[in-house]
Scaffold this motif. Structure first.
Motif, short mmCIF file in Angstrom:
data_model
loop_
_atom_site.label_atom_id
_atom_site.label_comp_id
_atom_site.label_asym_id
_atom_site.label_seq_id
_atom_site.Cartn_x
_atom_site.Cartn_y
_atom_site.Cartn_z
N ARG A 158 -18.73 -30.80 34.81
CA ARG A 158 -19.01 -30.72 33.34
C ARG A 158 -20.65 -30.59 32.99
O ARG A 158 -21.43 -31.39 33.37
CB ARG A 158 -18.67 -32.06 32.85
CG ARG A 158 -18.89 -32.33 31.31
CD ARG A 158 -17.97 -33.61 30.81
NE ARG A 158 -18.58 -34.72 31.52
CZ ARG A 158 -17.97 -36.02 31.31
NH1 ARG A 158 -16.88 -36.17 30.51
NH2 ARG A 158 -18.57 -37.11 31.83
N THR A 160 -23.49 -30.21 29.95
CA THR A 160 -23.89 -30.54 28.77
C THR A 160 -25.01 -29.51 28.19
O THR A 160 -25.91 -29.89 28.83
CB THR A 160 -24.21 -31.86 28.37
OG1 THR A 160 -23.06 -32.56 28.76
CG2 THR A 160 -24.42 -32.21 26.86
N GLY A 263 -25.91 -30.12 22.83
CA GLY A 263 -24.96 -31.15 23.22
C GLY A 263 -23.64 -30.77 23.48
O GLY A 263 -22.48 -31.44 23.79
N GLN A 264 -23.33 -29.37 23.35
CA GLN A 264 -22.09 -28.60 23.75
C GLN A 264 -21.77 -29.07 25.11
O GLN A 264 -22.33 -28.53 25.94
CB GLN A 264 -21.87 -27.28 23.19
CG GLN A 264 -20.43 -26.79 23.29
CD GLN A 264 -20.26 -25.45 22.86
OE1 GLN A 264 -21.10 -25.00 21.90
NE2 GLN A 264 -19.52 -24.53 23.42
N VAL A 265 -20.51 -29.54 25.46
CA VAL A 265 -19.86 -29.53 26.67
C VAL A 265 -18.94 -28.47 27.17
O VAL A 265 -18.01 -28.20 26.30
CB VAL A 265 -19.40 -30.97 26.70
CG1 VAL A 265 -18.68 -31.28 28.05
CG2 VAL A 265 -20.39 -32.10 26.65
#
Length: 757
Positions: A158, A160, A263-265
């Motif tokens: 994951r 960010t 902040g996009q994951v």
């Protein structure tokens, strides 16, 4: 489990052992021990699933796991390759705590970037690192927050991202190995396919192993493409390489790219297999059905760790000691890797186990712990070991993710025999024991075994002890399966251990693997009674042990960073206990039990627990060796020690006031009176009660210093009274020996029969 016992899972610190040894200055007895080997744990803080096939960690290319700061380190303090913690990406499949190894892993490097593809291979500084069982996170210097978790056969990344017009996640299929000389791994063949809609798959053949991956991303609107030599393959959705050499290798892989807002994951889900991309896809779908992603994967992995940790609960202990204990249990359950139905070498289903990387240490402490916590997994391991012999011709000495069960023959002989004998005596179900006996008997004549058969002795002389023990363990199966004639023949050959010893009560001069004749002279043999008689009796044997452990000796100076001068030769001349810096003599403290001196065992173990383990990155005194060192700490802290191949557990003073264990599927309670807390780095010659005064097992007095594996696995209550001074507990009765069994009229012989399963 009792409600007043707190669980220790949250005390685990995966960073312990990742840096050069940094322990409190040793005092007393521990100050006399010498550390010849690498003074670093060689662990990594990456995400791991208990006994799983897959791990994932930040990769700098450092030795030997790919994580960290150091280059090749074999003796003394390690030399740094880097001044700070760096990563060129995040790789999969790492060793844990080993020293020099041939296979280096670190495959399928995933790199999140906001830079152009030409920057692939750069190392970014790591900041804000976090790690816990099943989880690793760090922030790269390019501003990307990176989180990893794994399942048994899967990994989820994951990322960010910061705001960028061209963010990307690059997967390098060509990468493997370490950033040291001769440390890279080059794929022989490879194939990659971009399937569209965020999916891709591929296979690389690394050192003879076909590793396949199926990839699923959740980055809608991002482009995906294949690349070669850091250039996009325009319009291409496939890359195939039939034959690659080092001279022709150019980097290649997959890339997902697109703009990101701050902040996009983006999540990358990966399923792995050694049996093709279709099975890799099934592995991913079974572990994470539907759209389940990072949080679901992490929750499943945390539950898996909790299942193990709920079986080992302790009362008391300083926060530091609890952290070391919890982390030791964690490190003990990373290896070996269980990969059900994944063998690339034989087509049938069933258990496949690899990364039995340092079996010459693991068989003593780690395998008994694994089998106690999960008997079914222990049975699977034994079945896999027998299958390796069936398919490849040898019971393994060490076994990696590669064909070649005889690769480590110089380290030791007949080690699998001890594990199989223990499993048989415990009554583990699964292995075909009659077939196991066939392979055990055949294997005794392979490698150095032929010389042992013809001459009764073999050099390196430690192999004589290995093979003699192997014959004894094989005889256990033969007798248990009703072949008494074969058992008698095997037991006769098991007496050959005596040929290894000279008139001074020590092993004869020979060559040795990582140690000297003193380090190998105090193995817990199957006939310790006769071995002590050979040394001149209890008093003389104890005197030799006292000299080995440095009672009354001056403190020693440890090695610094190589190159070394005369201090290395001077250290070797000490013929001294290596203090858990290296493991050939890791069972030696318990040899005192057989001479009626459990008080001496208590003193040595107490000193080791106080000064050989600590918190922080430098908390290990030497290579963890796939968890062998850590499992030593677990057993020693519980006041127990397994005697490999003999179905025995020696009893000593525990480091915790109380423990509740679930071993063999049953509850085992350990309770002390007179316990006093001691912390890490406290004076080993202090007044803390650490001697057993008396013991009771299931309400009855326990006058001997041992219980059987069946008793431990069967559940019960062991009560130990502790005091500040030695007592006469277990000074008159001794753990059983092979010579006891030969004479049933003797009390010791009758006692041995009583404790047989």
């Amino acid at each position: 489990m009792s409600s007043n016992l707190s669980r220790i899972l949250d005390s685990v610190d995966p960073f312990i052992g990742t840096a050069a040894t940094d322990l409190p200055a040793a005092q007393g007895l521990a100050a006399a021990w010498w550390w010849p080997k690498a003074q670093v744990g060689n662990t990594h803080p990456g995400a791991c699933y208990p006994l799983g096939m897959v791990s994932a960690c930040a990769c700098s290319g450092a030795y030997p796991t790919g994580y960290g700061l150091y280059g090749i380190s074999k003796e003394g303090a390690p030399e740094a390759m880097y001044d700070e913690y760096l990563a060129s990406g995040f790789t999969h499949f790492q060793q844990s705590g080993t020293g020099a190894i041939r296979k280096y892993y670190n495959y399928f490097r995933v790199t999140p970037m906001v830079e152009p593809l030409d920057s692939l291979g750069n190392r970014w500084r790591l900041a804000d690192e976090e790690a816990s069982p099943g989880y690793y996170a760090a922030t790269l210097a390019n501003g990307i927050r990176c989180e990893l978790t794994v399942g048994a056969k899967t990994a989820v990344h994951r990322y960010t991202f910061p705001e960028s017009s061209s963010s990307r996640v690059v997967i390098d299929f060509s990468y493997g190995g370490l950033a040291i000389e001769h440390g890279t791994t080059v794929p022989l063949r490879a194939g990659i396919e971009s399937l569209g809609q965020g999916c891709a798959q591929g296979t690389v053949v690394m050192e003879g192993i076909p590793l396949s991956v199926y990839i699923d991303t959740d980055a809608p609107g991002w482009r995906q493409l294949v690349w070669y030599d850091r250039r996009r393959v325009d319009g291409g959705t496939r890359l195939d390489f039939d034959y690659i050499r080092r001279t022709t290798l150019r980097p290649f892989g997959l890339m997902f790219m697109g703009p990101t807002r701050a902040g996009q994951v983006v999540e990358i889900r990966m399923g792995f297999s050694m049996r093709g991309t279709e099975q890799a896809k099934r592995n991913l779908e079974q572990a994470l059905p539907g759209q389940a992603g990072f949080d679901a994967a992490l929750a499943d992995t945390r539950d898996a760790w909790s299942d193990y940790f709920s079986q080992v609960e302790v009362q008391g202990g300083t926060p530091e000691r609890r952290t070391v204990f919890a982390t030791s249990l964690y490190h003990s359950l990373i290896k070996p890797c269980f990969a059900q139905d994944e063998s690339p070498f034989w087509p049938s289903k069933g258990p496949f186990v690899f990364d039995i990387a340092t079996m010459w240490d693991m068989y003593k402490t780690q395998f008994p712990l694994l089998t106690a916590l999960n008997p079914a997994k222990g049975a699977d391991m034994l079945e896999a070991i027998v299958r390796i012999a069936e398919e490849e011709g040898n019971l393994p000495i060490g076994y990696r993710m590669a064909r070649g069960s005889d690769r480590f023959f110089r380290q030791a002989s007949a080690l699998a025999h001890t594990v199989l004998a223990d499993g048989f005596q415990l009554g583990l179900e699964g292995p075909e024991w009659d077939w196991a006996l066939v392979h055990m008997q055949d294997d005794l004549r392979r490698g150095y075994g032929e010389d042992y058969t013809e001459r009764g002795v073999v050099h390196p002389i430690s192999h004589t002890l290995d093979l003699a023990t192997g014959y004894w363990c094989t005889a256990i199966l033969a007798r248990g399966l009703g072949d008494l004639k074969l058992a008698d023949e095997l037991e006769a050959r098991a007496k050959g251990w005596v040929n290894a010893f000279g008139p001074d009560g020590l092993l004869r001069d020979s060559s040795f693997y990582e140690g000297g004749r003193w380090n190998y002279s105090f193995r817990l043999l199957h006939d310790m009674a006769s071995r002590i008689t050979l040394a001149g009796g209890d008093q003389e044997f104890t005197s030799i042990l006292d000299r080995f452990f440095g009672f009354g000796a001056d403190p020693v100076v440890q090695l610094g960073v190589p190159p070394f001068g005369s201090e290395f030769a001077m250290g070797l001349d000490l013929d001294r206990f290596e203090g858990l810096n290296n493991e050939p003599d890791m069972e030696a403290p318990w040899a005192y039990h057989y001479a009626g001196r459990p008080d001496r065992t208590a003193e040595v173990v107490h000193a080791a627990l106080s000064y050989q383990f600590g918190t922080g990155r430098g908390g290990l005194v030497g290579n963890d060796d796939s968890g062998a060192l850590s499992s030593w700490y677990v057993w020693a802290s519980l006041g127990l020690f397994p005697v490999a191949g003999q179905n025995l557990f020696l009893v000593n003073a525990p480091a915790f006031a109380e423990a509740q264990l679930r071993f063999g599927g049953n509850d085992f309670e350990l309770v002390t009176t007179g316990h006093a807390e001691t912390g890490i780095g406290e004076d080993a010659h202090g007044t803390a009660p650490r001697y057993v005064q008396s013991a009771r097992f299931n309400g009855k007095p326990l006058d001997q210093s041992f219980i059987t594996g069946n008793q431990l696995h069967g559940g019960g209550r062991l009560e130990i009274e502790l005091g500040p001074e030695p007592s006469d507990w277990a000074t008159k009765t001794r753990p059983p020996s092979a010579s006891d069994r030969a004479d049933h009229a003797r009390d010791a012989g009758a006692r041995f029969q009583e404790f047989l399963p």
